[in-house]
Design a protein around this motif. Structure first.
Motif, PDB file in Angstrom:
ATOM      1  N   UNK A 193      59.164  -8.671  -8.565  1.00  0.00           N
ATOM      2  CA  UNK A 193      60.052  -8.224  -9.717  1.00  0.00           C
ATOM      3  C   UNK A 193      61.096  -7.995  -9.375  1.00  0.00           C
ATOM      4  N   UNK A 194      62.092  -8.237  -8.267  1.00  0.00           N
ATOM      5  CA  UNK A 194      63.687  -8.225  -8.572  1.00  0.00           C
ATOM      6  C   UNK A 194      63.287  -7.381  -7.138  1.00  0.00           C
ATOM      7  N   UNK A 195      62.719  -7.075  -6.259  1.00  0.00           N
ATOM      8  CA  UNK A 195      62.718  -6.249  -5.317  1.00  0.00           C
ATOM      9  C   UNK A 195      62.629  -7.264  -3.792  1.00  0.00           C
ATOM     10  N   UNK A 196      63.191  -7.888  -3.456  1.00  0.00           N
ATOM     11  CA  UNK A 196      62.979  -7.981  -1.698  1.00  0.00           C
ATOM     12  C   UNK A 196      61.841  -7.284  -1.025  1.00  0.00           C
ATOM     13  N   UNK A 197      61.061  -8.453  -0.589  1.00  0.00           N
ATOM     14  CA  UNK A 197      59.893  -7.692   0.517  1.00  0.00           C
ATOM     15  C   UNK A 197      60.116  -9.452   1.678  1.00  0.00           C
ATOM     16  N   UNK A 198      59.059  -8.304   2.429  1.00  0.00           N
ATOM     17  CA  UNK A 198      59.346  -9.106   3.633  1.00  0.00           C
ATOM     18  C   UNK A 198      60.130 -10.011   4.537  1.00  0.00           C
ATOM     19  N   UNK A 199      60.448 -11.058   5.249  1.00  0.00           N
ATOM     20  CA  UNK A 199      61.128 -11.188   5.766  1.00  0.00           C
ATOM     21  C   UNK A 199      62.157 -12.286   4.636  1.00  0.00           C
ATOM     22  N   UNK A 200      63.409 -11.984   5.446  1.00  0.00           N
ATOM     23  CA  UNK A 200      64.969 -12.425   3.928  1.00  0.00           C
ATOM     24  C   UNK A 200      65.600 -13.414   5.367  1.00  0.00           C
ATOM     25  N   UNK A 201      65.574 -14.272   5.418  1.00  0.00           N
ATOM     26  CA  UNK A 201      66.250 -15.154   6.148  1.00  0.00           C
ATOM     27  C   UNK A 201      67.555 -15.671   5.282  1.00  0.00           C
ATOM     28  N   UNK A 202      68.468 -15.726   6.406  1.00  0.00           N
ATOM     29  CA  UNK A 202      69.632 -16.591   6.127  1.00  0.00           C
ATOM     30  C   UNK A 202      70.040 -17.495   7.339  1.00  0.00           C
ATOM     31  N   UNK A 203      70.305 -18.739   7.036  1.00  0.00           N
ATOM     32  CA  UNK A 203      70.901 -19.653   7.808  1.00  0.00           C
ATOM     33  C   UNK A 203      72.591 -20.202   8.536  1.00  0.00           C
ATOM     34  N   UNK A 204      73.047 -20.480   9.311  1.00  0.00           N
ATOM     35  CA  UNK A 204      73.964 -21.554   8.855  1.00  0.00           C
ATOM     36  C   UNK A 204      74.088 -22.617   8.739  1.00  0.00           C
ATOM     37  N   UNK A 205      74.995 -23.304   8.513  1.00  0.00           N
ATOM     38  CA  UNK A 205      75.105 -24.638   8.105  1.00  0.00           C
ATOM     39  C   UNK A 205      74.852 -25.695   8.681  1.00  0.00           C
ATOM     40  N   UNK A 206      74.135 -25.122   9.898  1.00  0.00           N
ATOM     41  CA  UNK A 206      73.798 -26.452  10.967  1.00  0.00           C
ATOM     42  C   UNK A 206      72.182 -25.572  10.612  1.00  0.00           C
ATOM     43  N   UNK A 207      71.012 -25.169  10.620  1.00  0.00           N
ATOM     44  CA  UNK A 207      70.297 -24.745   9.847  1.00  0.00           C
ATOM     45  C   UNK A 207      69.933 -23.439  11.237  1.00  0.00           C
ATOM     46  N   UNK A 208      70.858 -23.273  12.123  1.00  0.00           N
ATOM     47  CA  UNK A 208      70.340 -22.400  12.870  1.00  0.00           C
ATOM     48  C   UNK A 208      70.428 -20.460  12.411  1.00  0.00           C
ATOM     49  N   UNK A 209      68.847 -20.379  12.541  1.00  0.00           N
ATOM     50  CA  UNK A 209      68.861 -18.819  12.046  1.00  0.00           C
ATOM     51  C   UNK A 209      70.512 -17.794  12.461  1.00  0.00           C
TER      52      UNK A 209
END
Length: 386
Positions: A112-128
């Motif tokens: 309902x619009x709220x982030x929950x748990x693990x939120x992940x972002x990555x580099x363009x090469x796929x690395x965390x």
């Protein structure tokens, strides 16, 4: 009604579409999303394309005239964002962002619009690149996070009161939850240089050390029991400042602060009690002799400070007492004296309860009285008579 978080995600899609001439259709029929009458009561897949290039700009599911379900945004014909909205228009479930090559750049789960748990972002090469943990209830403020450089080295860490970052990071070990003593965590910059070294016990940071480019310590911050000490160093490795805090349940109180010269000699030493009131303030010449000493006493309106000044030879130069008012303001009280470097009394001023000078006397180096004046409120004076 859409929440602010949902609006932040949806607005860029609508703005991008607004800057391009677009054609939209729903179930094979032309519609205008800006005109609710063209979509009222309809259900299906709304698809909008750039009029000039024919490239798809966005797709979204519509139920009974309301955007609800899967939403996709495209950039130059490639999928850039994908998420779902609920009946209130808030993001629900998994949301992802993609690079031009199709790699996932960000992945999150919403409730309902709220982030929950693990939120992940990555580099363009796929690395965390970064992982943030948000609790399953409440406003969604982050509890723990970890960041990595493109080389895969740890660059930032924030611990919670329990391990939450697995499987992307072993914060049970990093944050000192294993019960084998304090952890040691090294953080690096993008160039692979060590920038800081941290130590945690049960999620609480007990020690941190940051470094200059030359590898020397810049700041050392350490907690032992209920006391925290912060030390600041020059790039040459000389300690320039040390501050000690007394830790309470929800706050910290500064109880001592020392300043040092470029060569490391003490030039000022300030002390406070557990309630934050000053109790002492000493300064020093670079030759190590005292320059001034202030000793505080009393409470409330009766709080006073006795100030003594010195020559660089160590001999007393002056002394006097002040009443300490709010915000550190001081007014002189009683008799203030000034001395020669040989210890002879040279001058004496007497103040009333309002801090106004009422009498001034002066002597020569031989101890002979040169002046004895009564001083009035307007600054005028006359020879004092008994």
């Amino acid at each position: 009604m859409r929440t602010g978080l949902a609006v932040l995600v949806l607005v860029p899609l609508l703005c991008a579409a607004a800057h391009a001439q677009q054609d939209c259709e729903l179930n094979g029929r032309d519609v205008n999303p800006a005109n609710g009458a063209t979509t009222a009561g309809k259900t299906g897949l709304l698809r909008c394309k750039d009029r000039a290039s024919g490239e798809t700009l966005r797709e979204e599911q519509v139920q009974n005239g309301v955007s609800m379900g899967l939403v996709r945004s495209y950039d130059k014909g490639r999928l850039s964002k994908e998420y779902s909205v609920n009946a209130k228009g808030n993001i629900q479930g998994r949301a992802r962002e993609f690079s031009p090559t199709g790699r996932v750049l960000r992945e999150a789960v919403y409730d309902d619009g709220q982030e929950r748990g693990l939120v992940r972002s990555f580099y363009p090469d796929g690395k965390l690149r970064r992982a943030i943990f948000y609790p399953d209830t409440g406003s969604g403020s982050e509890r723990a996070s970890v960041e990595f450089t493109e080389r895969g080295q740890l660059s930032a860490l924030r611990c919670a009161d329990a391990p939450t970052l697995a499987p992307v990071a072993d914060d049970a070990k990093l944050c000192g939850f294993t019960g084998v003593g304090p952890s040691q965590v090294d953080l690096f910059d993008a160039g692979g240089n060590l920038r800081s070294r941290l130590s945690y016990v049960s999620g609480k940071r007990m020690r941190s050390q940051s470094f200059y480019d030359n590898g020397k310590t810049a700041v050392l911050d350490e907690t032992v029991g209920n006391q925290r000490t912060e030390q600041n160093y020059s790039s040459e490795g000389v300690k320039r400042r040390e501050t000690v805090y007394l830790l309470a349940e929800r706050a910290s109180v500064r109880v001592r602060e020392q300043a040092f010269s470029e060569k490391g000699t003490l030039v000022r030493d300030q002390r406070w009690n557990s309630t934050g009131e000053p109790i002492g303030d000493d300064s020093y010449f670079l030759n190590g002799q005292p320059s001034s000493k202030s000793v505080y006493s009393g409470n409330g309106d009766a709080r006073t400070v006795e100030v003594t000044e010195f020559y660089d030879s160590g001999e007393r130069a002056a002394q006097g007492r002040y009443q300490v008012l709010s915000r550190g303001r001081q007014i002189p009280l009683g008799t203030h004296q000034r001395f020669s470097e040989k210890g002879a009394l040279l001058a004496e001023s007497t103040f009333d309860a309002k801090g106004r000078v009422t009498r001034e006397r002066a002597w020569d180096d031989n101890g002979e009285l040169q002046r004895d004046d009564e001083v009035f409120e307007d600054g005028s004076r006359k020879a004092f008579s008994r």
